[in-house]
Design an enzyme around this catalytic site. Structure first.
Site, PDB file in Angstrom:
ATOM      1  N   CYS A 121     -19.221 -26.553 -59.438  1.00  0.00           N
ATOM      2  CA  CYS A 121     -18.906 -26.897 -58.047  1.00  0.00           C
ATOM      3  C   CYS A 121     -20.130 -26.866 -57.136  1.00  0.00           C
ATOM      4  O   CYS A 121     -20.088 -27.395 -56.029  1.00  0.00           O
ATOM      5  CB  CYS A 121     -17.823 -25.982 -57.503  1.00  0.00           C
ATOM      6  SG  CYS A 121     -16.350 -25.987 -58.529  1.00  0.00           S
ATOM      7  N   HIS A 265     -17.609 -25.835 -49.852  1.00  0.00           N
ATOM      8  CA  HIS A 265     -16.896 -26.262 -51.054  1.00  0.00           C
ATOM      9  C   HIS A 265     -15.403 -26.027 -50.846  1.00  0.00           C
ATOM     10  O   HIS A 265     -14.993 -24.970 -50.353  1.00  0.00           O
ATOM     11  CB  HIS A 265     -17.411 -25.469 -52.251  1.00  0.00           C
ATOM     12  CG  HIS A 265     -16.614 -25.681 -53.491  1.00  0.00           C
ATOM     13  ND1 HIS A 265     -16.317 -26.932 -53.976  1.00  0.00           N
ATOM     14  CD2 HIS A 265     -16.029 -24.799 -54.358  1.00  0.00           C
ATOM     15  CE1 HIS A 265     -15.590 -26.820 -55.075  1.00  0.00           C
ATOM     16  NE2 HIS A 265     -15.399 -25.536 -55.327  1.00  0.00           N
ATOM     17  N   ASN A 295      -9.396 -29.134 -55.239  1.00  0.00           N
ATOM     18  CA  ASN A 295     -10.775 -28.815 -55.605  1.00  0.00           C
ATOM     19  C   ASN A 295     -11.295 -29.921 -56.535  1.00  0.00           C
ATOM     20  O   ASN A 295     -10.831 -30.047 -57.663  1.00  0.00           O
ATOM     21  CB  ASN A 295     -10.785 -27.447 -56.310  1.00  0.00           C
ATOM     22  CG  ASN A 295     -12.170 -26.998 -56.713  1.00  0.00           C
ATOM     23  OD1 ASN A 295     -13.119 -27.769 -56.690  1.00  0.00           O
ATOM     24  ND2 ASN A 295     -12.282 -25.743 -57.108  1.00  0.00           N
TER      25      ASN A 295
HETATM   26  O1  UT7 Z   1     -14.297 -24.054 -57.476  1.00  0.00           O
HETATM   27  C1  UT7 Z   1     -14.896 -22.985 -58.122  1.00  0.00           C
HETATM   28  C2  UT7 Z   1     -14.510 -21.723 -57.549  1.00  0.00           C
HETATM   29  N1  UT7 Z   1     -13.098 -21.505 -57.668  1.00  0.00           N
HETATM   30  C3  UT7 Z   1     -12.514 -20.731 -56.800  1.00  0.00           C
HETATM   31  O2  UT7 Z   1     -13.187 -20.309 -55.890  1.00  0.00           O
HETATM   32  C4  UT7 Z   1     -11.091 -20.340 -56.990  1.00  0.00           C
HETATM   33  C5  UT7 Z   1     -10.947 -18.869 -56.686  1.00  0.00           C
HETATM   34  N2  UT7 Z   1      -9.621 -18.303 -56.873  1.00  0.00           N
HETATM   35  C6  UT7 Z   1      -8.546 -18.667 -56.160  1.00  0.00           C
HETATM   36  O3  UT7 Z   1      -8.594 -19.576 -55.358  1.00  0.00           O
HETATM   37  C7  UT7 Z   1      -7.285 -17.847 -56.321  1.00  0.00           C
HETATM   38  O4  UT7 Z   1      -7.574 -16.697 -57.073  1.00  0.00           O
HETATM   39  C8  UT7 Z   1      -6.137 -18.617 -57.002  1.00  0.00           C
HETATM   40  C9  UT7 Z   1      -5.576 -19.670 -56.044  1.00  0.00           C
HETATM   41  C10 UT7 Z   1      -6.600 -19.267 -58.267  1.00  0.00           C
HETATM   42  C11 UT7 Z   1      -4.991 -17.659 -57.329  1.00  0.00           C
HETATM   43  O5  UT7 Z   1      -4.545 -17.002 -56.153  1.00  0.00           O
HETATM   44  P1  UT7 Z   1      -4.357 -15.419 -56.150  1.00  0.00           P
HETATM   45  O6  UT7 Z   1      -3.847 -15.056 -54.842  1.00  0.00           O
HETATM   46  O7  UT7 Z   1      -5.669 -14.816 -56.567  1.00  0.00           O
HETATM   47  O8  UT7 Z   1      -3.250 -15.228 -57.223  1.00  0.00           O
HETATM   48  P2  UT7 Z   1      -3.293 -14.404 -58.601  1.00  0.00           P
HETATM   49  O9  UT7 Z   1      -4.131 -15.125 -59.607  1.00  0.00           O
HETATM   50  O10 UT7 Z   1      -3.675 -13.007 -58.291  1.00  0.00           O
HETATM   51  O11 UT7 Z   1      -1.786 -14.467 -59.028  1.00  0.00           O
HETATM   52  C12 UT7 Z   1      -0.771 -13.865 -58.243  1.00  0.00           C
HETATM   53  C13 UT7 Z   1       0.576 -14.194 -58.865  1.00  0.00           C
HETATM   54  C14 UT7 Z   1       0.624 -13.915 -60.357  1.00  0.00           C
HETATM   55  O12 UT7 Z   1       1.887 -13.421 -60.637  1.00  0.00           O
HETATM   56  P3  UT7 Z   1       2.093 -11.830 -60.876  1.00  0.00           P
HETATM   57  O13 UT7 Z   1       1.193 -11.467 -62.019  1.00  0.00           O
HETATM   58  O14 UT7 Z   1       1.693 -11.179 -59.591  1.00  0.00           O
HETATM   59  O15 UT7 Z   1       3.553 -11.734 -61.185  1.00  0.00           O
HETATM   60  C15 UT7 Z   1       0.499 -15.288 -60.961  1.00  0.00           C
HETATM   61  O16 UT7 Z   1       1.118 -15.391 -62.228  1.00  0.00           O
HETATM   62  O17 UT7 Z   1       0.866 -15.587 -58.696  1.00  0.00           O
HETATM   63  C16 UT7 Z   1       1.202 -16.141 -59.962  1.00  0.00           C
HETATM   64  N3  UT7 Z   1       0.763 -17.536 -59.978  1.00  0.00           N
HETATM   65  C17 UT7 Z   1       1.554 -18.533 -59.569  1.00  0.00           C
HETATM   66  N4  UT7 Z   1       2.796 -18.571 -59.095  1.00  0.00           N
HETATM   67  C18 UT7 Z   1       3.312 -19.762 -58.759  1.00  0.00           C
HETATM   68  C19 UT7 Z   1      -0.429 -18.023 -60.364  1.00  0.00           C
HETATM   69  N5  UT7 Z   1      -0.440 -19.358 -60.220  1.00  0.00           N
HETATM   70  C20 UT7 Z   1       0.773 -19.699 -59.727  1.00  0.00           C
HETATM   71  C21 UT7 Z   1       1.362 -20.925 -59.360  1.00  0.00           C
HETATM   72  N6  UT7 Z   1       2.619 -20.922 -58.871  1.00  0.00           N
HETATM   73  N7  UT7 Z   1       0.695 -22.095 -59.461  1.00  0.00           N
END
Ligand code: UT7
Length: 338
Positions: A121, A265, A295
């Site tokens: 990215c 980004h 993204n």
């Molecule tokens: O471009 C390069 C750089 N990339 C980035 O900067 C991305 C950085 N990361 C992020 O943007 C975020 O971490 C994400 C958007 C990927 C995820 O958001 P989060 O708030 O960090 O969520 P998480 O990964 O901690 O997941 C929280 C919960 C989990 O469930 P449990 O374990 O709490 O029951 C996931 O399984 O949300 C669940 N989850 C979803 N639920 C519904 C993860 N993806 C989804 C989804 N729909 N698509």
């Protein structure tokens, strides 16, 4: 991150911007029909509402070439005038030749030297800095710098952790040597870059290349798709983008208070919000279009720059802060005087 030494006057200017987004729109609702997610989750956690998906017969170089044509038209330069083409991408048409060589062929830039840059990215800002070095050393005068991705080809559409995040698209700029003492707009004032390969495993496509070729035995586990530790990546993204922004501003002799528009980004609206808050920038000085495109990795910054430009959000003399973070990990920031 080690502090870079201050840079000499660098006379490279962005003289035209262009972008191309594929026609097909995939909404959060569409995704929620084939994976366990919802518009509500995606919107609140990321800010993304929809993304563009390239057609099956559209390769990264097709997106890149159209963005390049638009940037050349805006700059008023012909393909023959282009002496260097750098494409930043993690989704090249093929392992080789480079995507930049395919772009050369498609746009007819027969006088250009062409190669790709791989910095995920951060790729566009890395490529911009490479092009700037070519120009500032007198090696070339006019270059096309392109960020282009067909990330839909790397997405595991069964993995809700990642498939909701990414999209396809391309953005391009023409940069040209600006003579000292002239009042050219679009001048790149500073760039900082950083990498930390120790954290490579947090965001990667592990398979499909020399480390883990696709075989009949492993194909079902989809190693040739994006794997990301989202939470860890999020934390590093905020820290590194903030640091890089502050360093790029310092080298340019400016502060965040001078910034008319930050074009970060476009990975997550919460990451962008955290950086803006720490820089003390109000929402109206932060550009976001990730609601429409998600993204698009190396393409996010040149696409956003083009949209901000076309929307009249960049006035002559404005200080524009560009900042990126991605797999590697890699990060970079540039300050441009519009
Ligand atoms: O471009 C390069 C750089 N990339 C980035 O900067 C991305 C950085 N990361 C992020 O943007 C975020 O971490 C994400 C958007 C990927 C995820 O958001 P989060 O708030 O960090 O969520 P998480 O990964 O901690 O997941 C929280 C919960 C989990 O469930 P449990 O374990 O709490 O029951 C996931 O399984 O949300 C669940 N989850 C979803 N639920 C519904 C993860 N993806 C989804 C989804 N729909 N698509």
């Amino acid at each position: 991150m080690s502090k870079p030494s201050s840079q000499p006057f660098c006379a490279s200017s962005i003289i035209g911007t262009g972008s191309y987004m594929p026609e097909k729109v995939m909404t959060n609702e569409d995704i929620s029909k084939f994976v366990d997610t919802s518009d509500e989750w995606i919107t609140t956690r990321t800010g993304i509402k929809e993304r563009r998906i390239a057609a099956a017969d559209e390769a990264t170089s097709d997106l890149a070439s159209e963005a390049a044509r638009r940037a050349m038209a805006a700059a008023g330069v012909t393909a023959e005038e282009i002496q260097l083409i750098i494409v930043a991408t993690v989704t090249p048409d093929m392992f080789f030749p480079s995507t930049a060589c395919f772009v050369q062929k498609k746009i007819g830039a027969s006088n250009a030297v062409c190669f790709d840059v791989s910095a995920a990215c951060s790729g566009f800002l890395y490529a911009l800095q490479v092009a700037r070095h070519f120009i500032n050393t007198g090696n070339r005068t006019t270059a096309l710098v392109i960020g282009a991705e067909k990330l839909s080809s790397l997405v595991n559409w069964k993995d809700r952790n990642t498939c909701v995040l990414f999209g396809d698209g391309a953005g391009a700029v023409v940069i040209r040597r600006a003579e000292e003492g002239t009042d050219a707009s679009g001048r790149v004032l500073s760039t900082v870059m950083g990498s930390d390969g120790n954290l490579a495993d947090l965001l990667k496509v592990p398979g499909g290349a020399s480390f883990c070729p696709i075989t009949p035995e492993n194909v079902a586990t989809r190693p040739n798709t994006i794997h990301m530790e989202g939470r860890e990546t999020f934390k590093h993204a905020v820290t590194r983008m903030l640091e890089a922004s502050q360093q790029a501003l310092e080298i340019a002799g400016l502060t965040a208070a001078d910034v008319a528009l930050v074009i970060p980004h476009q990975a997550n609206a919460r990451i962008i919000g955290a950086i803006a808050e720490r820089l003390g920038l109000p929402p109206e000085r932060v550009f976001m279009n990730l609601d429409k495109y998600g993204n698009t990795s190396a393409a996010t910054i040149p696409v956003a720059l083009d949209e901000a430009n076309k929307a009249g959000r960049l006035n002559k003399g404005d200080v524009v802060l560009l900042v990126a973070f991605g797999g590697g990990f890699t990060w970079a920031s540039s300050v441009v005087r519009w």
